[in-house]
Design a protein around this motif. Structure first.
Motif, mmCIF file in Angstrom:
data_model
loop_
_atom_site.group_PDB
_atom_site.id
_atom_site.type_symbol
_atom_site.label_atom_id
_atom_site.label_comp_id
_atom_site.label_asym_id
_atom_site.label_seq_id
_atom_site.Cartn_x
_atom_site.Cartn_y
_atom_site.Cartn_z
ATOM 1 N N LEU A 1 -28.411 -10.565 -4.743
ATOM 2 C CA LEU A 1 -27.982 -10.274 -6.117
ATOM 3 C C LEU A 1 -26.466 -10.260 -6.304
ATOM 4 O O LEU A 1 -25.997 -10.083 -7.428
ATOM 5 C CB LEU A 1 -28.523 -8.906 -6.547
ATOM 6 N N SER A 2 -25.702 -10.438 -5.251
ATOM 7 C CA SER A 2 -24.270 -10.121 -5.324
ATOM 8 C C SER A 2 -23.524 -10.809 -6.460
ATOM 9 O O SER A 2 -22.685 -10.192 -7.122
ATOM 10 C CB SER A 2 -23.589 -10.384 -3.979
ATOM 11 N N LEU A 3 -23.799 -12.084 -6.724
ATOM 12 C CA LEU A 3 -23.192 -12.740 -7.888
ATOM 13 C C LEU A 3 -24.269 -13.517 -8.634
ATOM 14 O O LEU A 3 -24.690 -14.584 -8.213
ATOM 15 C CB LEU A 3 -22.039 -13.664 -7.495
ATOM 16 N N TYR A 4 -24.701 -12.937 -9.730
ATOM 17 C CA TYR A 4 -25.863 -13.390 -10.489
ATOM 18 C C TYR A 4 -25.357 -14.002 -11.806
ATOM 19 O O TYR A 4 -24.829 -13.300 -12.650
ATOM 20 C CB TYR A 4 -26.741 -12.166 -10.747
ATOM 21 N N LEU A 5 -25.520 -15.301 -11.947
ATOM 22 C CA LEU A 5 -25.068 -16.005 -13.152
ATOM 23 C C LEU A 5 -26.188 -16.099 -14.171
ATOM 24 O O LEU A 5 -27.267 -16.596 -13.873
ATOM 25 C CB LEU A 5 -24.603 -17.415 -12.788
ATOM 26 N N VAL A 6 -25.917 -15.600 -15.383
ATOM 27 C CA VAL A 6 -26.842 -15.748 -16.499
ATOM 28 C C VAL A 6 -26.300 -16.840 -17.410
ATOM 29 O O VAL A 6 -25.230 -16.689 -18.017
ATOM 30 C CB VAL A 6 -27.008 -14.429 -17.279
ATOM 31 N N LEU A 7 -27.011 -17.943 -17.486
ATOM 32 C CA LEU A 7 -26.548 -19.092 -18.260
ATOM 33 C C LEU A 7 -26.723 -18.852 -19.761
ATOM 34 O O LEU A 7 -27.744 -18.336 -20.200
ATOM 35 C CB LEU A 7 -27.313 -20.348 -17.845
ATOM 36 N N LEU B 1 -19.224 -7.836 -18.129
ATOM 37 C CA LEU B 1 -18.497 -7.681 -16.868
ATOM 38 C C LEU B 1 -17.590 -8.871 -16.562
ATOM 39 O O LEU B 1 -17.992 -10.028 -16.678
ATOM 40 C CB LEU B 1 -19.486 -7.466 -15.722
ATOM 41 N N LYS B 2 -16.368 -8.544 -16.128
ATOM 42 C CA LYS B 2 -15.364 -9.532 -15.733
ATOM 43 C C LYS B 2 -14.879 -9.191 -14.325
ATOM 44 O O LYS B 2 -15.265 -8.178 -13.743
ATOM 45 C CB LYS B 2 -14.175 -9.517 -16.694
ATOM 46 N N VAL C 1 -23.362 -8.103 -9.323
ATOM 47 C CA VAL C 1 -22.930 -8.155 -10.713
ATOM 48 C C VAL C 1 -23.512 -9.394 -11.380
ATOM 49 O O VAL C 1 -23.536 -10.471 -10.783
ATOM 50 C CB VAL C 1 -21.390 -8.168 -10.856
ATOM 51 N N ALA C 2 -23.992 -9.234 -12.584
ATOM 52 C CA ALA C 2 -24.484 -10.355 -13.381
ATOM 53 C C ALA C 2 -23.440 -10.661 -14.449
ATOM 54 O O ALA C 2 -22.970 -9.749 -15.137
ATOM 55 C CB ALA C 2 -25.817 -10.015 -14.028
ATOM 56 N N VAL C 3 -23.059 -11.915 -14.541
ATOM 57 C CA VAL C 3 -22.012 -12.304 -15.486
ATOM 58 C C VAL C 3 -22.471 -13.469 -16.348
ATOM 59 O O VAL C 3 -23.327 -14.255 -15.953
ATOM 60 C CB VAL C 3 -20.703 -12.694 -14.760
ATOM 61 N N VAL C 4 -21.882 -13.551 -17.518
ATOM 62 C CA VAL C 4 -22.135 -14.669 -18.426
ATOM 63 C C VAL C 4 -20.808 -15.355 -18.711
ATOM 64 O O VAL C 4 -20.465 -16.365 -18.097
ATOM 65 C CB VAL C 4 -22.817 -14.205 -19.731
ATOM 66 N N SER C 5 -19.994 -14.766 -19.599
ATOM 67 C CA SER C 5 -18.752 -15.404 -20.016
ATOM 68 C C SER C 5 -17.684 -15.449 -18.930
ATOM 69 O O SER C 5 -16.732 -16.212 -19.028
ATOM 70 C CB SER C 5 -18.184 -14.704 -21.257
ATOM 71 N N ALA C 6 -17.842 -14.644 -17.873
ATOM 72 C CA ALA C 6 -16.876 -14.690 -16.774
ATOM 73 C C ALA C 6 -16.962 -16.015 -16.017
ATOM 74 O O ALA C 6 -16.039 -16.372 -15.275
ATOM 75 C CB ALA C 6 -17.099 -13.524 -15.818
ATOM 76 N N ASP D 1 -12.820 -23.777 -15.029
ATOM 77 C CA ASP D 1 -13.295 -24.145 -13.695
ATOM 78 C C ASP D 1 -14.328 -23.117 -13.235
ATOM 79 O O ASP D 1 -13.980 -22.096 -12.639
ATOM 80 C CB ASP D 1 -12.114 -24.192 -12.715
ATOM 81 N N PRO D 2 -15.618 -23.355 -13.518
ATOM 82 C CA PRO D 2 -16.652 -22.392 -13.140
ATOM 83 C C PRO D 2 -16.695 -22.101 -11.649
ATOM 84 O O PRO D 2 -17.017 -20.976 -11.242
ATOM 85 C CB PRO D 2 -17.954 -23.059 -13.607
ATOM 86 N N SER D 3 -16.380 -23.086 -10.827
ATOM 87 C CA SER D 3 -16.403 -22.878 -9.381
ATOM 88 C C SER D 3 -15.320 -21.897 -8.966
ATOM 89 O O SER D 3 -15.569 -20.969 -8.179
ATOM 90 C CB SER D 3 -16.214 -24.216 -8.657
ATOM 91 N N ALA D 4 -14.115 -22.088 -9.484
ATOM 92 C CA ALA D 4 -13.010 -21.181 -9.162
ATOM 93 C C ALA D 4 -13.272 -19.785 -9.716
ATOM 94 O O ALA D 4 -12.969 -18.776 -9.064
ATOM 95 C CB ALA D 4 -11.701 -21.734 -9.719
ATOM 96 N N ALA D 5 -13.855 -19.725 -10.919
ATOM 97 C CA ALA D 5 -14.170 -18.425 -11.521
ATOM 98 C C ALA D 5 -15.174 -17.671 -10.651
ATOM 99 O O ALA D 5 -15.036 -16.460 -10.418
ATOM 100 C CB ALA D 5 -14.726 -18.620 -12.925
#
Length: 211
Positions: free
Chosen positions: A6-12, A167-168, A183-188, A194-198
């Motif tokens: 779950l450490s970095l959970y992307l919600v599209l 969350l940012k 953490v689950a993030v959307v706009s972050a 650059d989504p990869s760098a973010a």
């Protein structure tokens, strides 16, 4: 065996990801370190969700990153998603588990200790806890609970928890200190140049590098 990180959970989000699309956003974000991807589009038909989901599966093949579908159990089953995530106002989790069987991951949104206390660990695999902060990506959400609320609910939950809600990068360390498993993030990530760098910056913050 239902295993996940779950450490970095992307919600599209289809609106925020509109520039390059949800599929390409997910591909780049996973390359940067995203560990789970949720396909959420409340306005899409089941057929549209399946189409997007299959495209996601194709670009993420071999990465080991699970694809979770928000709410639409039928779409998740048709596309062969790794799991489904439901909210308090969606279908009861016991019914969802009965439909999807024992192999798929099942996540549930919660925002209080009382909701955490009702979790059946034989049914639910993880919880999304929040919203930590108010967020425009989910209109009509319950009141924000802050880091103190996150800590209380995460502590009360019998299953791993992922923090969500506005969350940012600067919030990541506090989420981890509050006891969340991720953490689950959307706009972050969605809509970033650059989504990869973010994603890589969020992973770095989670691991405590430069936090």
């Amino acid at each position: 065996m239902r295993t996940f990180d779950l450490s970095l959970y992307l919600v599209l989000d289809p609106v925020l990801c509109a520039g390059i699309g949800m599929v390409e956003t997910a591909r780049l974000a996973v390359a940067g370190g995203v560990t789970m991807v949720q396909l959420r589009n409340k306005h899409a038909s089941t057929d549209d969700l399946v189409e997007t989901g299959l495209a996601l599966k194709a670009v993420l093949a071999g990465t080991g990153v699970p694809i979770i579908v928000n709410d639409d159990v039928e779409a998740a089953m048709i596309m062969g998603a790794a799991g489904i995530h439901v909210g308090q106002g969606d279908a009861p989790v016991a019914e969802v588990r009965e439909r999807i069987g024992h192999e798929m991951i099942l996540g549930l949104s919660i925002g209080s200790i009382s909701e955490a206390a009702r979790i059946d660990t034989a049914v639910v695999d993880y919880v999304g806890v929040g919203p930590v902060f108010p967020t425009a990506t989910k209109p009509g959400h319950p009141p924000a609970i802050g880091f103190a609320g996150l800590a209380d609910v995460a502590s009360a939950s019998p299953v791993p928890s992922v923090a969500i809600g506005g969350l940012k990068r600067p919030h990541v360390a506090d989420c981890r200190r509050s006891g969340a498993s991720g953490v689950a993030v959307v706009s972050a990530i969605c809509g970033q140049v650059d989504p990869s760098a973010a994603a890589a910056e969020l992973v770095s913050a989670w691991k405590g590098v430069g936090a």
